[in-house]
Write a protein that holds these residues in place. Structure first.
Motif, mmCIF file in Angstrom:
data_model
loop_
_atom_site.group_PDB
_atom_site.id
_atom_site.type_symbol
_atom_site.label_atom_id
_atom_site.label_comp_id
_atom_site.label_asym_id
_atom_site.label_seq_id
_atom_site.Cartn_x
_atom_site.Cartn_y
_atom_site.Cartn_z
ATOM 1 N N ALA A 158 -0.170 18.038 -6.857
ATOM 2 C CA ALA A 158 0.859 17.065 -6.436
ATOM 3 C C ALA A 158 0.317 15.634 -6.507
ATOM 4 O O ALA A 158 -0.809 15.355 -6.083
ATOM 5 C CB ALA A 158 1.320 17.381 -5.013
ATOM 6 N N LEU A 159 1.146 14.741 -7.069
ATOM 7 C CA LEU A 159 0.788 13.324 -7.132
ATOM 8 C C LEU A 159 1.032 12.677 -5.772
ATOM 9 O O LEU A 159 1.901 13.128 -5.014
ATOM 10 C CB LEU A 159 1.675 12.597 -8.167
ATOM 11 N N GLN A 181 -6.250 17.766 -6.126
ATOM 12 C CA GLN A 181 -6.778 17.178 -7.351
ATOM 13 C C GLN A 181 -6.454 15.693 -7.514
ATOM 14 O O GLN A 181 -6.950 15.032 -8.427
ATOM 15 C CB GLN A 181 -6.262 17.945 -8.577
ATOM 16 N N ALA A 182 -5.541 15.175 -6.667
ATOM 17 C CA ALA A 182 -5.176 13.757 -6.786
ATOM 18 C C ALA A 182 -6.209 12.887 -6.085
ATOM 19 O O ALA A 182 -6.932 13.350 -5.202
ATOM 20 C CB ALA A 182 -3.792 13.511 -6.179
ATOM 21 N N ALA A 199 0.302 7.376 -11.370
ATOM 22 C CA ALA A 199 -0.606 7.157 -10.252
ATOM 23 C C ALA A 199 0.078 7.508 -8.935
ATOM 24 O O ALA A 199 -0.518 8.091 -8.028
ATOM 25 C CB ALA A 199 -1.055 5.697 -10.231
ATOM 26 N N VAL A 200 1.346 7.148 -8.859
ATOM 27 C CA VAL A 200 2.131 7.344 -7.642
ATOM 28 C C VAL A 200 3.596 7.221 -8.026
ATOM 29 O O VAL A 200 3.933 6.505 -8.971
ATOM 30 C CB VAL A 200 1.739 6.303 -6.557
ATOM 31 N N VAL A 201 4.453 7.920 -7.289
ATOM 32 C CA VAL A 201 5.880 7.896 -7.610
ATOM 33 C C VAL A 201 6.675 7.568 -6.351
ATOM 34 O O VAL A 201 6.405 8.126 -5.277
ATOM 35 C CB VAL A 201 6.337 9.251 -8.203
ATOM 36 N N LEU A 202 7.659 6.676 -6.493
ATOM 37 C CA LEU A 202 8.566 6.343 -5.391
ATOM 38 C C LEU A 202 9.720 7.338 -5.396
ATOM 39 O O LEU A 202 10.389 7.490 -6.420
ATOM 40 C CB LEU A 202 9.123 4.928 -5.553
ATOM 41 N N VAL A 203 9.959 7.991 -4.272
ATOM 42 C CA VAL A 203 11.004 9.031 -4.212
ATOM 43 C C VAL A 203 11.681 9.012 -2.850
ATOM 44 O O VAL A 203 11.153 8.454 -1.891
ATOM 45 C CB VAL A 203 10.403 10.446 -4.432
ATOM 46 N N THR A 204 12.834 9.659 -2.774
ATOM 47 C CA THR A 204 13.449 9.919 -1.464
ATOM 48 C C THR A 204 12.771 11.132 -0.830
ATOM 49 O O THR A 204 12.090 11.915 -1.508
ATOM 50 C CB THR A 204 14.943 10.241 -1.604
ATOM 51 N N GLU A 222 -7.266 5.248 -2.523
ATOM 52 C CA GLU A 222 -8.001 4.836 -3.729
ATOM 53 C C GLU A 222 -7.121 4.676 -4.966
ATOM 54 O O GLU A 222 -7.612 4.376 -6.051
ATOM 55 C CB GLU A 222 -9.103 5.864 -4.029
ATOM 56 N N VAL A 223 -5.835 4.903 -4.797
ATOM 57 C CA VAL A 223 -4.928 4.802 -5.948
ATOM 58 C C VAL A 223 -4.796 3.340 -6.373
ATOM 59 O O VAL A 223 -4.338 2.504 -5.592
ATOM 60 C CB VAL A 223 -3.546 5.388 -5.600
ATOM 61 N N VAL A 224 -5.194 3.058 -7.593
ATOM 62 C CA VAL A 224 -5.062 1.701 -8.129
ATOM 63 C C VAL A 224 -3.793 1.635 -8.972
ATOM 64 O O VAL A 224 -3.536 2.530 -9.782
ATOM 65 C CB VAL A 224 -6.287 1.338 -8.990
#
Lengths: 373, 373, 373
Positions: free
Chosen positions: A101-102, A35-36, A76-81, A41-43
């Motif tokens: 899932a994002l 669904q993401a 829109a997006v997540v920074l993770v380990t 294309e993530v702005v």
């Protein structure tokens, strides 16, 4: 208030990362569920905390403690380990929501990457004033201001000052005789530098800071009156390295005869007082309201908690962590954490304990006496 | 130095009270004894403490502790509670001096009435500068300054600022891009507001205060050097409610991503440091030299004593009273007073007790051992 | 960075001492050993700490602790007590190096003499700006500025101000309505004086200091909201004596009705907060970060250590020494040293002791119970 770029500046994720300084970082984009948006294309139009981030905003999980917030995030997006990424996917799978899932950026240090992306945003959002001297500024003849540097309105630049490339002097600053300001250093509005202060490149000095004021030095002068003092002029300077931050309304005294020295990368919060002839080692950070009395030397990479008070003529080694609200009255040679404050309780309980504290030495003796019996 | 009006402005008592804001107060004039002026003729030319008040000055007894001073007072009129009035008349009667009684204003809250009368005096004594922009001020094109507002000499008003009706910006202030200043708010000289600070109506910001400076946020950046830090740009703002006072040389950090928020009616004394993303509830008051680390939330109607130091990421509920000089390192849910500081003694005694404190845990064990025997 | 005069200004030792104010000092030049210059030929081009002093620099030994450094010193001349002089000569003789003795100035108080010589150097090195008002300063009509006084760039002098002979007002200062500045007093850049502050002769006020700001006075005003406060206007002033030093970013509140009073010769370091209606006795000195709540009276010749926090409405007598980081919550009548802070230890040890502190009152009872058995 979201931190948002105008739409013409919002990049797609890949471009944002390409334009970000990722020195020392390893990272990869991991696509989201069905669904993401496809990650290409993530702005990214903004940045936000995880609980507030909307579908065009980048966010991050720096502390695994907050990873549970991730499952409901809208970013829109997540920074993770990698570990947080795995836990996220597992939780979604267990909940039968794997397709939701994002997109993620998996990174060895999400907090550092977030800081660097923040710096990218900062450059887009807050344009630097062009190199120019505001006509209301008072610049002494003979001061050398690099043509790419900026001097704000109503600033005062005294004789013999040298201001380096791209440095910016905020409104209402006073830069005293003979100061040297390195490249890309920024003085926020209403900073005061006394004569002869030097600082390196990329420093940031916040408003109300006073650097190079007279150290507190007086000699007893009974010839004038019982208990009178006479001033010892303060001839030393202040030398500040590269990449130093000095907080709002912080004061750093000039030395008496030798200089006060602040090493490279030192981070000094607001309302801190550093006495004359102190020497602070590289990359040491200190939280707000710290006081350091004169002639104390602090090592490299120390952390000084807020409102810690460090006496004069002491030597603190490298990698020492002083807890907040701790008074330090002796040298510290060994790395580690040091603490000293009276623990808070409800007032009535404190009153009872405070009475006992006043008789502690006697209590110790009474215990000894009991043990002898 | 008496606080005196010129004679043309000194009103009779009844007129003074009529012109004073007495919202929420009940009061009545009680005539003095035979030797006093009839209360309709009492002229109030000044205000003063009871021990210094002369026969044309109004004074007050706010604290019953000071009521014994009343019997010898020389004031034109004194603000008192009904209880203090009764005790005063009884004492005079006992001393056979009933005819010497001063006129009184009997009031449910003499201290509040005194404050309101003081505000009346303040308006007479200290005329506000007329709405005008001093020609030496530097006002960016596009800043909106209400025609009734005042901008003092050498102030800097940046682009996008909005300054409300009757607001006053003192000499040498710097008001950063996009700040909003509500009606009747006063910035004393040399205040600094960074970009994007908003504040409501009737605020008072004292000299040297810095609001909206960068929060202290850095990410470890070992790629540059062992122990190095990189700056996390601070994008949040500061939102300040109505009727807030901020003391001299106090600093309030802007938020990292979200805003730092100061509620309505909050009173902040001098040299206080409020870290980024703190939220302070309505009508909380804090005395000088308090430090509050980042992301801490404090409830409504709290009192924070001078030099209390409150850690970061904490939650303090409503109606909490932190004693002066107390470090707070944990959440507080329950209203009440909380305290923690080492009680002062003569130095020699402190030295003995301090030695014992260092061995307290061992002492506790030794007591346990004794009890087992 | 050595403190050096240009060669045309460097005097021979005898002339330097002749031109130095030696009131209250007894001193004599003692010739060095055979290898030293005859004292009549010793040129003093600079001053320095003993470990850095070169052959044209004067130095001193104020603390016998440092006398061991003397044997290897390279200075042109050293200021010492008779005792230190004797020990120096003895040590050299024992080492068979008597001919290497440096010239000495033997003095009853080397530190005071050093301070006075430093003042001589200061006059040579840092020329005072000539009496003039910088064209960018904003001086209200009717302000009286002595022709020999100096007003720096972008300073604001309001109506009714009187500035005495040779006084100097630094760049960016704001001097409020009706202030009086005594002869030879110096305001460093960016000092703020609110209306009606008076100060005597020879004071030095460091940058960022704010004097005469509103005291923190509010009356509870439940008529507006539960817990609300209303401001009590602050009508008192601030009176500062002669020879007072006020440190950078220090704040001194104006009085509520009566004045705040700072005695002669008081020395106040940086970031100190003095509340409204305090009275500080002559020659009292206080180190940085001290806070004094309102209406407290402090005697003469007291020493207040850094970050000591003194409550309101207290009375501290003469000749009291408060240790650094000590909170004071009661009156002190008796001269002597007073202390109260939790001693620092390694964090793990503190944690154990802090647990015990919370149960101290109970421990005291348990000891009593044991003693009864």
């Amino acid at each position: 208030m979201p931190i948002l770029l105008d739409t013409t500046k919002a990049p797609v994720l890949q471009r944002l990362l390409d334009e970000t300084d990722t020195t020392g970082l390893t990272w990869s984009i991991e696509p989201g569920g069905a669904q993401a948006l496809p990650s290409a294309e993530v702005v990214v139009a903004g940045i936000a905390n995880l609980e507030h981030a909307g579908p065009q905003e980048l966010s991050f999980v720096a502390n695994p403690r907050y990873q549970s917030q991730l499952i409901d995030a809208q970013a829109a997006v997540v920074l993770v380990t990698a570990e947080v990424a795995q836990a996220y996917r597992d939780s979604l799978a267990q909940a039968g929501r794997a397709d939701q899932a994002l997109p993620l950026v998996v990174c060895n240090s999400p907090y550092l990457l977030f800081a660097r992306i923040g710096q990218w945003f900062d450059r887009q959002l807050h344009s630097q004033p062009a190199g120019a001297i505001h006509p209301s500024a008072v610049v002494a003849p003979g001061a050398i201001v690099d043509p790419s540097a900026h001097v704000g309105p109503l600033a005062v630049i005294e004789a013999g000052v040298e201001i380096g490339p791209r440095a910016r002097i905020g409104a209402g600053c006073v830069v005293g005789e003979g100061c040297r300001i390195g490249a890309d250093t920024v003085l926020h509005p209403r900073v005061t530098l006394y004569r002869g202060v030097s600082m390196g490149a990329r420093c940031v000095i916040l408003s109300g800071a006073v650097i190079g004021d007279d150290g507190f030095g007086f000699a007893p002068d009974p010839s004038r009156a019982k208990g009178a003092w006479t001033k010892i002029p303060q001839f030393g300077g202040v030398r500040i390295g590269d990449d130093v931050e000095v907080g709002a309304n912080t004061t750093i005294d000039r030395g008496a005869l030798d200089d006060t020295v602040i090493g490279n990368g030192v981070k000094i919060d607001n309302q801190i007082m550093i006495g004359h002839n102190c020497r602070i080692g590289d990359h040491t950070a200190m939280a707000a309201c710290v006081g350091i009395a004169g002639s104390t030397t602090i090592g490299q990479r120390c952390s000084i908690g807020g409102a810690a008070m460090i006496g004069g003529h002491l030597k603190i080694g490298d990698d020492v962590f002083i807890s907040a609200a701790t008074p330090v009255h002796s040298n510290i040679d060994k790395p580690g954490q040091y603490t000293g404050f009276f623990p808070m309780t409800e007032h009535a309980q404190w009153e009872r304990n405070a009475v006992a504290v006043r008789h502690l030495a006697t209590m110790a003796k009474r215990i000894k006496a009991l043990e002898k019996k």
